[in-house]
Scaffold this motif. Structure first.
Motif, PDB file in Angstrom:
ATOM      1  N   TYR A 280      45.002 -11.583   9.508  1.00  0.00           N
ATOM      2  CA  TYR A 280      46.118 -11.586   8.561  1.00  0.00           C
ATOM      3  C   TYR A 280      45.958 -12.613   7.447  1.00  0.00           C
ATOM      4  O   TYR A 280      46.437 -12.427   6.345  1.00  0.00           O
ATOM      5  CB  TYR A 280      47.465 -11.771   9.284  1.00  0.00           C
ATOM      6  CG  TYR A 280      47.678 -13.134   9.901  1.00  0.00           C
ATOM      7  CD1 TYR A 280      48.169 -14.188   9.135  1.00  0.00           C
ATOM      8  CD2 TYR A 280      47.380 -13.365  11.236  1.00  0.00           C
ATOM      9  CE1 TYR A 280      48.352 -15.433   9.700  1.00  0.00           C
ATOM     10  CE2 TYR A 280      47.562 -14.598  11.804  1.00  0.00           C
ATOM     11  CZ  TYR A 280      48.043 -15.648  11.033  1.00  0.00           C
ATOM     12  OH  TYR A 280      48.218 -16.877  11.568  1.00  0.00           O
TER      13      TYR A 280
ATOM     14  N   THR B 111      49.705  -2.454   5.395  1.00  0.00           N
ATOM     15  CA  THR B 111      49.157  -2.389   4.037  1.00  0.00           C
ATOM     16  C   THR B 111      47.892  -1.535   4.092  1.00  0.00           C
ATOM     17  O   THR B 111      47.558  -0.987   5.130  1.00  0.00           O
ATOM     18  CB  THR B 111      48.764  -3.803   3.535  1.00  0.00           C
ATOM     19  OG1 THR B 111      47.632  -4.246   4.291  1.00  0.00           O
ATOM     20  CG2 THR B 111      49.905  -4.784   3.676  1.00  0.00           C
TER      21      THR B 111
ATOM     22  N   ASP C  86      54.005 -11.383   3.443  1.00  0.00           N
ATOM     23  CA  ASP C  86      54.078 -11.368   4.910  1.00  0.00           C
ATOM     24  C   ASP C  86      54.882 -10.156   5.403  1.00  0.00           C
ATOM     25  O   ASP C  86      54.539  -9.533   6.403  1.00  0.00           O
ATOM     26  CB  ASP C  86      54.704 -12.674   5.427  1.00  0.00           C
ATOM     27  CG  ASP C  86      53.663 -13.804   5.463  1.00  0.00           C
ATOM     28  OD1 ASP C  86      52.502 -13.540   5.083  1.00  0.00           O
ATOM     29  OD2 ASP C  86      54.013 -14.934   5.854  1.00  0.00           O
TER      30      ASP C  86
ATOM     31  N   ILE D 271      43.976 -10.991   4.756  1.00  0.00           N
ATOM     32  CA  ILE D 271      44.780  -9.986   4.055  1.00  0.00           C
ATOM     33  C   ILE D 271      45.736 -10.661   3.069  1.00  0.00           C
ATOM     34  O   ILE D 271      45.870 -10.243   1.923  1.00  0.00           O
ATOM     35  CB  ILE D 271      45.576  -9.123   5.062  1.00  0.00           C
ATOM     36  CG1 ILE D 271      44.594  -8.399   5.986  1.00  0.00           C
ATOM     37  CG2 ILE D 271      46.463  -8.127   4.338  1.00  0.00           C
ATOM     38  CD1 ILE D 271      45.234  -7.706   7.159  1.00  0.00           C
ATOM     39  N   ARG D 272      46.381 -11.718   3.550  1.00  0.00           N
ATOM     40  CA  ARG D 272      47.258 -12.490   2.667  1.00  0.00           C
ATOM     41  C   ARG D 272      46.544 -12.881   1.375  1.00  0.00           C
ATOM     42  O   ARG D 272      47.058 -12.731   0.283  1.00  0.00           O
ATOM     43  CB  ARG D 272      47.635 -13.793   3.382  1.00  0.00           C
ATOM     44  CG  ARG D 272      49.039 -13.840   3.857  1.00  0.00           C
ATOM     45  CD  ARG D 272      49.271 -15.230   4.384  1.00  0.00           C
ATOM     46  NE  ARG D 272      50.354 -15.247   5.335  1.00  0.00           N
ATOM     47  CZ  ARG D 272      50.490 -16.156   6.291  1.00  0.00           C
ATOM     48  NH1 ARG D 272      49.590 -17.119   6.433  1.00  0.00           N
ATOM     49  NH2 ARG D 272      51.521 -16.117   7.083  1.00  0.00           N
TER      50      ARG D 272
ATOM     51  N   ASN E 127      45.785  -3.242   6.822  1.00  0.00           N
ATOM     52  CA  ASN E 127      46.154  -3.348   8.230  1.00  0.00           C
ATOM     53  C   ASN E 127      47.226  -2.331   8.560  1.00  0.00           C
ATOM     54  O   ASN E 127      47.912  -1.812   7.678  1.00  0.00           O
ATOM     55  CB  ASN E 127      46.645  -4.769   8.557  1.00  0.00           C
ATOM     56  CG  ASN E 127      48.042  -5.029   7.997  1.00  0.00           C
ATOM     57  OD1 ASN E 127      48.261  -4.952   6.798  1.00  0.00           O
ATOM     58  ND2 ASN E 127      48.990  -5.320   8.873  1.00  0.00           N
TER      59      ASN E 127
ATOM     60  N   ILE F  19      52.667  -7.204   5.228  1.00  0.00           N
ATOM     61  CA  ILE F  19      51.671  -7.173   6.313  1.00  0.00           C
ATOM     62  C   ILE F  19      52.331  -6.692   7.607  1.00  0.00           C
ATOM     63  O   ILE F  19      51.744  -5.916   8.366  1.00  0.00           O
ATOM     64  CB  ILE F  19      51.000  -8.560   6.486  1.00  0.00           C
ATOM     65  CG1 ILE F  19      50.199  -8.908   5.220  1.00  0.00           C
ATOM     66  CG2 ILE F  19      50.083  -8.573   7.711  1.00  0.00           C
ATOM     67  CD1 ILE F  19      49.625 -10.307   5.191  1.00  0.00           C
TER      68      ILE F  19
END
Lengths: 339, 245
Positions: free
Chosen positions: A273, A235, A228, A276-277, A238, A231
């Motif tokens: 997100y 990264t 987190d 992405i996680r 993003n 992010i």
């Protein structure tokens, strides 16, 4: 490239000799990009053979790996597969940057500003099919196993370290840690000099080891929370929240527990997100690989380098001698293999 | 506690033998004598040595483990002649070993033995057992050293052979069955070894002494011989080179 977590992730120096006999899964794209950027002629042009094919990466891979093999490190190279669709934005931007850098490079050359030309040229480095294929061939001749990841090399390297096929991952990026890699080795080089990005300066470096569990303990967070933070900072998938770097990110995540809480307080948004996680927490990986460490094939290497790619034979002699010694030492068995 | 007196030449033999494998070693002085085991850093060769208390002029010891840098003893012995008597003394909890010869007293630091674990000796089942004079092994090594870095050692129905080749050159030493002191061989075997390791081991053999050689097929070689009038025992192990790789 990758996530810049250096400010909050602490590492310990590790001697090359401590890595003897250890298998290290190296992020191939990461290291090849470094060679493409740094191994250049004075005016910034990459090394090329008589057919105009880039050979900077071959020179880098040859010297770097002969040093690793000499100290008894067992490298594995993990190549990226197909980039995740989420990375398109980043890739698009990189492409734009490269086009712009190329224009600036040509302008600097025209103006005779070699230093600037070199800096700009370094930013134009591109991975091509030819570069991947010639790297693969060189590694094969060095006896080094190559693994193709289904997606990102970092995720695959992390997986291989998790299942014990590798002792650690080797990369300059921190992304492998986000992917759950228990150990990461940075600056995996014997020569001890690294070029600072964008500048014509060198910094003394030595290998360093980062242990994920120790990092998380020290920061007092979980791996999910580290992702987190990444992010928040930005990264490959993003942009990150403006004004948040690793240190502030850490504070925010510790205060709110997770990304959602931080975004709510700051009234910000990060698109996708959750996806992405997942890319970091559950990277796409494969168990379909073979790891066979073989002896360097010195005669074939010489032919590949000197005949196919026009390396100067005299200048190759010392590295080829080193590899002959590596090949020779592999023929010596150890006593404990018999007990 | 250790208080011992020994002929300089015997101590020199001990140091010479161990130095073929390691630079630092852990001496175990027990009530009935000295023993040690060491493996080289590359894990290719090993030495096991014991010296009964009868080999000493005087000997008194109780569970004394001493880590020693061999070159220091070597240098100290250069101050003596072979027939001189050397005394070794160590008081429990002292961090130095005291050596005396003639009018010289030298104190040397004891090394930390924490990192010097006793290597476990591999249990090998070697099919061939040959007894041969040290001088034959020495001649074979000398011949090989002229041309190659490796030496093949084999036993077949004709006898014992040491063979080396490099490019067009080759050299062979053959010792017939009749010239051997003893042979017990149920099959033909051959193993290849790094000559530098092997020659170092052979150097510490007395040329008129009988060496027991145990051998297998692409397997480690075991050499055993005694010294100090039979009160000292040495065992060397050397891992082979893999020819096919």
């Amino acid at each position: 490239m990758g996530v810049a977590l250096g400010d909050i992730v602490s590492s310990e120096e590790i001697g090359m000799n401590e890595l003897e006999g250890k298998v290290i899964a190296i992020d191939a794209y990461n290291i090849i990009y470094q060679f493409l950027a740094s191994i250049r002629q004075r005016d910034g042009k990459p090394l090329v053979d008589s057919q105009g094919r880039v050979t900077s990466h071959l020179s880098g891979l040859l010297y770097r790996n002969s040093n690793l093999l000499e100290v008894g490190i067992k490298p594995i190279y993990v190549f990226d597969g197909k980039p995740d669709i989420m990375k398109e934005g980043t890739l698009e931007k990189r492409k734009e940057r490269k086009v712009k850098a190329k224009e600036e490079y040509e302008k600097a050359l025209e103006e005779g500003d070699l230093e600037r030309a070199r800096t700009k040229a370094q930013q134009t480095s591109r991975m091509s099919k030819e570069i991947v294929e010639s790297s693969d061939r060189l590694l094969e001749l060095l006896g080094i196993p190559v693994v193709y990841a289904p997606a990102e090399g970092e995720g695959q390297a992390a997986h291989m370290a998790q299942v014990g096929d590798a002792w650690a991952a080797g990369s300059q990026d921190f992304d492998t840690l986000l992917c759950g890699c228990p150990k990461l080795v940075r600056n995996l080089t014997v020569t001890g000099k690294r070029k600072l990005p964008g500048r014509n300066e060198y910094k003394e470096v030595s290998p360093e080891l980062i242990v994920l569990e120790e990092v998380l303990d020290e920061l007092g967070i979980t791996r999910e929370q580290l992702v987190d933070i990444a992010i928040l900072c930005g990264t490959d998938y993003n942009q990150g929240v403006k004004g948040i770097g690793p240190k502030r990110g850490l504070k925010y995540i510790k205060k709110h527990g997770d990304l959602e809480g931080v975004l709510e307080e700051r009234n910000e948004e990060v698109n996708n997100y959750e996806v992405i996680r997942k890319l970091f927490l559950e990277p796409k990986v494969t168990d379909d690989y073979g790891l066979k460490f073989e002896s360097p094939r010195v005669d074939e290497l010489k032919e590949f380098l000197c005949e196919e790619h026009d390396f100067t034979e005299d200048r190759m002699q010392s590295v080829l001698d080193k590899l002959s010694a590596v090949a020779d030492s592999k023929k010596q068995s150890k006593l404990f293999a018999f007990s | 506690m250790l208080k011992a007196e020994i002929k300089a030449e015997i101590l020199r033999d001990v140091v010479e033998i161990i130095q073929t494998i390691v630079d630092e070693v852990k001496f175990n002085f027990e009530e009935d004598g000295l023993s040690l085991k060491a493996v080289d850093p590359a894990h290719v060769a090993m030495v096991e040595l014991s010296l009964k208390k009868e080999a000493f002029i005087n000997y008194e010891a109780k569970d004394t483990e001493l880590g020693i840098a061999l070159n220091k003893i070597d240098q100290f012995l250069k101050l003596s002649s072979p027939s001189d008597n050397v005394t070794l003394e160590h008081v429990d909890d002292e961090n130095r070993l005291v050596l005396k010869v003639n009018n010289i007293t030298q104190k040397m630091p004891i090394l930390d033995t924490a990192g010097m674990t006793d290597p476990s000796v591999p249990q090998l089942d070697l099919p061939i057992n040959v007894k041969i004079l040290g001088k034959h092994l020495q001649t074979g090594v000398k011949a090989s050293q002229n041309i190659a870095d490796h030496i093949a050692i084999s036993v077949n129905k004709e006898g014992f052979e040491m063979f080396s080749e490099e490019d067009e050159d080759s050299v062979k030493l053959s010792i017939s069955k009749e010239e051997l002191e003893e042979i017990a061989a149920s099959e033909d075997v051959r193993s290849l070894f790094a000559l530098d390791y092997f020659s170092n081991m052979i150097k510490s053999v007395d040329s008129n002494k009988v060496v027991t050689v145990e051998l297998g097929k692409d397997y480690p070689i075991k050499l055993q011989f005694d010294f100090a009038d039979g009160n000292g025992q040495v065992m060397f192990l050397l891992a082979p080179r893999i020819e096919s790789a």
